[in-house]
Design an enzyme around this catalytic site. Structure first.
Site, short mmCIF file in Angstrom:
data_model
loop_
_atom_site.label_atom_id
_atom_site.label_comp_id
_atom_site.label_asym_id
_atom_site.label_seq_id
_atom_site.Cartn_x
_atom_site.Cartn_y
_atom_site.Cartn_z
N LYS A 163 0.86 -1.18 0.00
CA LYS A 163 0.00 0.00 0.00
C LYS A 163 0.90 1.24 0.00
O LYS A 163 1.50 1.58 1.01
CB LYS A 163 -0.92 0.03 1.22
N GLU A 192 10.04 1.23 10.07
CA GLU A 192 11.02 2.31 9.87
C GLU A 192 10.26 3.60 10.10
O GLU A 192 9.43 3.98 9.28
CB GLU A 192 11.57 2.25 8.44
N CYS A 232 13.66 10.82 6.61
CA CYS A 232 13.68 10.38 8.00
C CYS A 232 15.03 10.64 8.66
O CYS A 232 15.13 10.66 9.87
CB CYS A 232 13.34 8.90 8.05
N GLU A 256 9.71 15.81 14.85
CA GLU A 256 10.06 15.79 13.43
C GLU A 256 9.27 16.89 12.72
O GLU A 256 8.06 17.00 12.91
CB GLU A 256 9.65 14.41 12.89
P1 NAD Z 1 2.42 8.53 7.41
O1 NAD Z 1 2.61 7.87 8.71
O2 NAD Z 1 1.44 9.63 7.30
O3 NAD Z 1 2.00 7.48 6.28
C1 NAD Z 1 2.85 6.42 5.89
C2 NAD Z 1 2.01 5.31 5.30
O4 NAD Z 1 1.19 4.77 6.33
C3 NAD Z 1 1.07 5.77 4.19
O5 NAD Z 1 0.97 4.77 3.21
C4 NAD Z 1 -0.25 5.94 4.92
O6 NAD Z 1 -1.37 5.81 4.09
C5 NAD Z 1 -0.17 4.80 5.92
N1 NAD Z 1 -1.00 4.99 7.11
C6 NAD Z 1 -1.27 6.15 7.78
N2 NAD Z 1 -2.09 5.91 8.82
C7 NAD Z 1 -2.32 4.58 8.82
C8 NAD Z 1 -3.10 3.72 9.64
N3 NAD Z 1 -3.77 4.16 10.69
N4 NAD Z 1 -3.12 2.41 9.33
C9 NAD Z 1 -2.40 1.92 8.28
N5 NAD Z 1 -1.67 2.68 7.47
C10 NAD Z 1 -1.63 3.99 7.74
O7 NAD Z 1 3.88 9.02 6.93
P2 NAD Z 1 4.26 9.94 5.69
O8 NAD Z 1 3.87 11.34 6.02
O9 NAD Z 1 3.79 9.34 4.41
O10 NAD Z 1 5.84 9.77 5.71
C11 NAD Z 1 6.65 10.50 6.55
C12 NAD Z 1 7.05 9.69 7.76
O11 NAD Z 1 7.73 8.51 7.38
C13 NAD Z 1 8.06 10.48 8.60
O12 NAD Z 1 7.77 10.31 9.95
C14 NAD Z 1 9.38 9.84 8.24
O13 NAD Z 1 10.38 9.99 9.19
C15 NAD Z 1 8.98 8.43 8.06
N6 NAD Z 1 9.99 7.77 7.23
C16 NAD Z 1 10.83 6.90 7.85
C17 NAD Z 1 11.84 6.29 7.10
C18 NAD Z 1 12.80 5.33 7.75
O14 NAD Z 1 13.56 4.68 7.04
N7 NAD Z 1 12.82 5.23 9.07
C19 NAD Z 1 11.97 6.57 5.74
C20 NAD Z 1 11.08 7.47 5.17
C21 NAD Z 1 10.08 8.06 5.92
#
Ligand code: NAD
Length: 507
Positions: free
Chosen positions: A172, A247, A281, A388
């Site tokens: 997804k 992650e 991240c 963040e």
């Molecule tokens: P997000 O948490 O808003 O969404 C990430 C994914 O999770 C999306 O596909 C979203 O649709 C899904 N999602 C959101 N709520 C959900 C739920 N309740 N149930 C199931 N799925 C759900 O994150 P974002 O804004 O897309 O990305 C940014 C975040 O990702 C930042 O916090 C960043 O640090 C983190 N990130 C971490 C890494 C790593 O390697 N640690 C890499 C890239 C991004």
């Protein structure tokens, strides 16, 4: 316009019918297919046929999986510029970044294709006349949930080991940026990946994502997301006793010591802070600078930030230095965090960009452009130090001794990436050892390679991407124990309930 290519419901039903017929004809009990519904309409948006144990055995051999991944790498290589263009269109990131990033993705597919060809089982050194061989077998159906910031990179990072290990994968993507992955799934079919082995489910998080993670047939969930999202999914996955890799967020410190090479450190910190408009991240968002280099560092750094800002234009322009943030909503959150802080002084930026770009006359008012921003001397209790921000905003702080620098670096609930800049060898290793982070870069920042473990400590997540660890985490061991004794030996030694009270084996 790019049209998403999704699996239509009718085709899914066709698969259900096919599956039921096949199951009825077989002696196997019917394994319930994994139906993924859109909760808003009740429509089935995809179907995954869970593998029977025979199907797992019949699943493509490691060699043929390796060949498909290698072919996929080649097809992706041929489409790098198209994929980069899609990434720029859906994320607003500068095309120069996207060409460089997508250009590296075939490496992940080739690395795991190669691992498959060299990965070996082992013989456990058990006692007695036993041969105990241990193989690794797939987990079954696995789900991956990915974020918007590196849409294809993160999906490929997860897909390559999952497919290599022989699993069926449902991904997804972020609802904000699903297009490159949908396009990639076409390449996967063209590379020879069987239907149903890799499915993209472009839905929203709390509906499609949560439902996917909750499904009892899903044996592993691998998510890259904000820490809050990771926590809520982790609770669901735990109750299903499925495996979990997460992650999550970060607030990377970059510690610059007095003896660092000034220009290299400034260039490195600028990259750490503003690549992807600060939406990574491992963005270097807490710049911790030693007192004697502070003044000179800040002078050159602020000039560099001004230069980046002057060269922001159309993200599709290869000369553009930095793109937008992902959406209006995200830009408003960034600006609220900057303007509602309780401490610190904005040295440059702190506002939304508008008007005509000096680079290429692009009208910046049309997009979500935020000026690269540097804020000096914020309190460590301030939200902007702790949370963040996921935008082009960094805070800088001065320190005196090494212990203070390390303490500031560790003053965070996150522990993903960190940078150390120094020319003192012993100090570099000592500080790297003391920093609580899964990834520490010395005199560089944000290096990523398929062979190099990637993941966080503390609230930045659990588990690791990349490397042999990732392949292992997408498989499970299967131990087969064979009695190699003769029938006569077994009759004597293995009759536990014998009426003759010989010494018998137990276990
Ligand atoms: P997000 O948490 O808003 O969404 C990430 C994914 O999770 C999306 O596909 C979203 O649709 C899904 N999602 C959101 N709520 C959900 C739920 N309740 N149930 C199931 N799925 C759900 O994150 P974002 O804004 O897309 O990305 C940014 C975040 O990702 C930042 O916090 C960043 O640090 C983190 N990130 C971490 C890494 C790593 O390697 N640690 C890499 C890239 C991004």
């Amino acid at each position: 316009m790019i049209r998403p290519k999704t699996r239509p419901a009718a085709r899914s039903w066709f698969h259900v019918a096919q599956y039921k017929t096949a199951a009825a004809q077989s002696s196997e009990p019917l394994l319930e297919p994994l139906l993924v519904r859109n909760p808003a309409t009740g429509d089935i948006i995809s179907l995954i046929e869970p593998p029977t144990s025979e199907a797992v055995d019949e699943a493509a051999s490691p060699l043929s999986r390796s060949n498909v991944l290698s072919k996929l790498a080649q097809l992706l290589e041929e489409r790098v510029s198209d994929m980069a263009r899609i990434e720029t269109l859906q994320t607003g990131r500068a095309i120069r970044e996207m060409n460089a990033q997508i250009g590296r993705l075939p490496e992940w597919l080739r690395y795991f294709a190669a691992l498959l060809r060299t990965h070996q089982g082992f013989i456990a050194p058990t006692q007695g006349k036993l041969l105990n061989y241990v193989n690794r077998v797939p987990l079954g159906v696995v789900a991956q949930i990915t974020p918007f910031n590196h849409p294809l990179l993160i999906a490929v990072k997860k897909l390559a080991p999952a497919l290599a290990a022989g699993n069926s994968v449902l991904v997804k993507p972020s609802e904000l940026a699903p297009l490159s992955l949908l396009e990639f799934s076409e390449l996967a079919s063209a590379a020879g990946l069987p239907d149903g082995v890799f499915t993209v489910l472009p839905g929203r998080g709390p509906s499609t994502g949560a439902q996917l993670a909750s499904h009892s047939l899903v044996r592993k969930v691998d998510i890259t997301a904000g820490t809050q999202t990771g926590r809520s999914i982790g609770a669901i996955v735990g109750s299903n006793l499925a495996a979990f890799t997460a992650e999550l967020g970060g607030k990377a410190p970059v510690v610059v010591f007095n003896d660092a090479d000034l220009l290299s450190a400034v260039n490195g910190v600028a990259f750490a802070s503003f690549i992807a408009s600060g939406q990574t991240c491992v963005s270097g968002t807490r710049i911790i600078i030693q007192d004697k280099i502070y003044h000179n560092f800040m002078k050159v750094f602020l000039e560099k930030v001004g230069s980046i800002a002057r060269r922001i234009g159309n993200p599709s322009n290869p000369m553009s230095s930095m793109g937008t943030v992902i959406s209006e909503h995200h830009l408003e959150r960034i600006h609220r965090m900057v303007s509602s802080r309780n401490s610190g002084k904005v040295l440059i930026g702190g506002y939304r960009m508008s008007g005509i770009s000096p680079l290429d006359d692009f009208d910046l008012s049309r997009g979500c452009f935020y000026h690269p921003t540097v804020i000096e001397d914020v309190d460590v209790q301030d939200e902007i130090w702790e949370e963040e921000i996921f935008g082009p905003v960094v805070v800088v702080k001065k320190f005196a001794g090494e212990a203070e620098g390390v303490a500031l670096a560790n003053m965070s609930k996150y522990g993903l990436g960190a940078g150390v800049w120094t020319s003192n060898l012993s100090q570099a290793h000592r500080v790297a050892d003391s920093i609580q982070a899964g990834l520490v870069w010395i005199n560089t920042h944000h290096r990523n390679d398929p062979s190099s473990p990637w993941g966080g400590m503390k609230e930045s997540g659990i588990g690791r991407e990349n490397g042999i660890e990732a392949l292992e985490a997408y498989s499970q061991s299967k131990s087969v124990i064979v009695n190699t004794a003769t029938a006569e030996e077994s009759q004597v030694q293995d009759d536990w309930f014998s009426e003759v009270g010989n010494k018998r084996r137990y276990g």
